[in-house]
Write an enzyme that holds these catalytic residues in place. Structure first.
Site, mmCIF file in Angstrom:
data_model
loop_
_atom_site.group_PDB
_atom_site.id
_atom_site.type_symbol
_atom_site.label_atom_id
_atom_site.label_comp_id
_atom_site.label_asym_id
_atom_site.label_seq_id
_atom_site.Cartn_x
_atom_site.Cartn_y
_atom_site.Cartn_z
ATOM 1 N N ARG A 65 0.883 -1.293 -0.118
ATOM 2 C CA ARG A 65 0.045 0.075 0.053
ATOM 3 C C ARG A 65 0.814 1.296 0.079
ATOM 4 N NH1 ARG A 65 2.347 1.989 3.616
ATOM 5 N NH2 ARG A 65 0.856 3.746 3.580
ATOM 6 N N GLY A 66 0.164 2.296 -0.158
ATOM 7 C CA GLY A 66 1.114 3.759 -0.322
ATOM 8 C C GLY A 66 1.077 3.907 -1.819
ATOM 9 N N ALA A 67 0.962 5.310 -2.266
ATOM 10 C CA ALA A 67 0.714 5.340 -3.762
ATOM 11 C C ALA A 67 1.922 4.995 -4.590
ATOM 12 C CB ALA A 67 0.356 6.822 -4.025
ATOM 13 N N ARG A 107 -7.181 -0.887 -6.995
ATOM 14 C CA ARG A 107 -7.457 0.298 -6.093
ATOM 15 C C ARG A 107 -7.677 1.545 -6.881
ATOM 16 N NH1 ARG A 107 -4.098 1.112 -0.668
ATOM 17 N NH2 ARG A 107 -6.206 2.173 -0.129
ATOM 18 N N GLN A 216 -2.351 2.733 9.717
ATOM 19 C CA GLN A 216 -0.981 2.752 9.092
ATOM 20 C C GLN A 216 -0.044 3.532 10.032
ATOM 21 O OE1 GLN A 216 -4.048 3.357 7.466
ATOM 22 N NE2 GLN A 216 -4.002 2.839 5.378
ATOM 23 N N ASP A 257 -1.876 10.878 -2.462
ATOM 24 C CA ASP A 257 -2.273 9.907 -3.361
ATOM 25 C C ASP A 257 -2.508 10.264 -4.796
ATOM 26 O OD1 ASP A 257 -2.720 8.783 -0.485
ATOM 27 O OD2 ASP A 257 -2.538 6.917 -1.787
ATOM 28 N N ASN A 267 -5.570 12.564 -0.057
ATOM 29 C CA ASN A 267 -4.464 11.745 0.903
ATOM 30 C C ASN A 267 -5.339 11.064 1.870
ATOM 31 O OD1 ASN A 267 -1.655 10.862 1.486
ATOM 32 N ND2 ASN A 267 -1.898 12.001 3.614
ATOM 33 N N LYS A 268 -4.564 10.263 2.827
ATOM 34 C CA LYS A 268 -5.567 9.386 3.724
ATOM 35 C C LYS A 268 -6.502 10.143 4.412
ATOM 36 C CE LYS A 268 -5.086 5.780 4.039
ATOM 37 N NZ LYS A 268 -6.355 5.118 3.593
HETATM 38 O O1 MRU Z 1 -4.503 3.201 2.062
HETATM 39 P P1 MRU Z 1 -3.032 3.608 1.858
HETATM 40 O O2 MRU Z 1 -2.374 3.071 3.102
HETATM 41 O O3 MRU Z 1 -2.493 3.007 0.503
HETATM 42 O O4 MRU Z 1 -2.775 4.877 1.854
HETATM 43 C C1 MRU Z 1 -1.686 5.700 1.974
HETATM 44 C C2 MRU Z 1 -1.617 7.032 1.871
HETATM 45 O O5 MRU Z 1 -2.588 7.724 2.051
HETATM 46 C C3 MRU Z 1 -0.241 7.861 1.819
HETATM 47 O O6 MRU Z 1 -0.094 8.892 2.641
HETATM 48 C C4 MRU Z 1 0.043 8.213 0.325
HETATM 49 O O7 MRU Z 1 0.011 6.902 -0.443
HETATM 50 C C5 MRU Z 1 1.506 8.641 0.144
HETATM 51 S S1 MRU Z 1 2.462 7.503 0.387
HETATM 52 C C6 MRU Z 1 4.250 8.027 -0.135
#
Ligand code: MRU
Length: 369
Positions: A65-67, A107, A216, A257, A267-268
């Site tokens: 996970r994470g963009a 996703r 997270q 994201d 973002n999250k």
């Molecule tokens: O749902 P996730 O854990 O994939 O969400 C991740 C985030 O929102 C991060 O802040 C974002 O992807 C930046 S990661 C460098």
């Protein structure tokens, strides 16, 4: 306007590379290896993937996970798909469309997924007679991975310089979700800046939001920073405003994201309320993201698709029901309007108070590494 002061210090780069202790993605022996992020911090288990369908499922289930990490995993998944389609024979390029479709549905919000798939598709379209398709596509995926790592280093240095320009001593900062090594190909976007600023003595303490509901912050961010010896503590998301008021926090530093053409940032979930609170308390708000996160095709953040995940992420804790019998709403991203953002840090340079014109200028620039 977008500006890009560039003070590349070789010693700094080496110190930052030495701080790269955690990795979550490895391409080895023709398979994609992913550190299972659902099990951290207590179990460090690597899973091996040899098909695009299995990687798509791993993205959906948040093994990875994470963009930027999602984009890198998808690029390697295309390599696995090319291998399988070549073995099957026939019109393998046409058959690959099914793999692209599967991966693109894994996703919806992080645009790095679609960006990486586009890079792979474009490379495929440029294959020449006599090329070895598998080798060429593998090089492309490895290149995407390597350039994300480089982008992390560049952004870390640029973000650290912005902080240094505004403060001479160590200060407390806050972060949300996980934008670290686990979320990227290198040592992180937001956490990359925090790591670099820590090396330079500019971080007194990191306040990490737990990041309900997937946690997270609790499971990943505090573990990563503790591994690196960065002073960090965990707080409930709902403690953020109180901590800004009472702890002298000077920066909120987060990843992204998807960033729309006008500078709005998805973002999250919880990032938007942090930005509103930061504005109220005079805390500066920094977004750190590679240019692969910027989606110039969307005019504003209102057009960014927001993923809704299963309500059981809220209704249950570790498989145990914790709520009364009601439905749960679980949007897992939100959009922070550009006018709440003080700095956007990318590998192409720094944008102060992002807007549509500054993003056009930024995207015309070359990478700084
Ligand atoms: O749902 P996730 O854990 O994939 O969400 C991740 C985030 O929102 C991060 O802040 C974002 O992807 C930046 S990661 C460098």
């Amino acid at each position: 306007a977008a500006f890009g002061f560039w003070v590349w210090s070789k010693g700094m780069r080496e110190q930052l590379l030495a701080a790269e202790k955690v990795t979550a993605i490895a391409w080895r022996d023709g398979a994609l290896h992913l550190l299972d992020q659902r099990l951290l911090p207590f179990t460090q288990a690597w899973l091996a993937y040899d098909s695009a369908a299995a990687v798509a499922e791993a993205i959906r289930l948040m093994v990875v996970r994470g963009a930027p990490a999602i984009g890198i995993a998808a690029a390697y998944a295309v390599v696995l798909a090319v291998r399988a389609r070549l073995v099957a024979g026939g019109d393998w390029q046409a058959a690959l469309e099914e793999d692209f479709r599967l991966l693109s549905e894994s996703r919806p919000t992080a645009v790095n997924l679609f960006w990486a798939l586009n890079c792979m598709r474009e490379r495929l379209q440029r294959l020449k007679a006599g090329d070895d398709p598998l080798w060429v596509m593998e090089q492309e995926a490895v290149g995407i991975h390597a350039s994300d790592r480089e982008a992390n280093l560049t952004m870390a240095q640029l973000g650290m310089e912005v902080i240094r320009q505004q403060q001479g001593n160590a200060q407390p900062v806050m972060t949300h979700c996980n934008a670290g090594a686990l979320a990227t190909g290198g040592f992180g976007t937001a956490l990359g800046v925090i790591r670099a600023a820590h090396v330079e003595g500019l971080i007194e303490h990191v306040y990490a939001d737990e990041t309900r509901p997937w946690l997270q912050g609790s499971r990943l961010t505090v573990w990563e920073l503790a591994c690196d010896g960065v002073p960090v503590s965990l707080n409930a998301d709902s403690a953020a405003a109180h901590l800004m008021k009472t702890k002298g926090i000077t920066w909120v530093i987060v990843g992204a994201d998807r960033i729309a053409a006008n500078g709005d940032v998805a973002n999250k979930i919880g990032t938007y309320q942090l930005a509103v609170n930061a504005m109220h308390h005079g805390v500066r708000f920094m977004v750190v993201a590679p240019s692969s996160t910027i989606d110039m095709s969307l005019e504003s953040g209102e057009l960014i698709p927001i993923e809704e995940r299963d309500g059981c992420e809220l209704l249950e804790l570790a498989g145990q029901r914790i709520a009364a019998d009601v439905p749960a709403l679980n949007p897992v991203f939100d959009v922070t309007p550009a006018d709440l953002i003080d700095y956007l840090i990318t590998e192409k340079g720094v944008v102060e108070r992002p807007d549509a014109a500054k993003l056009v200028q930024l995207m015309c620039r070359k990478r700084l590494h």
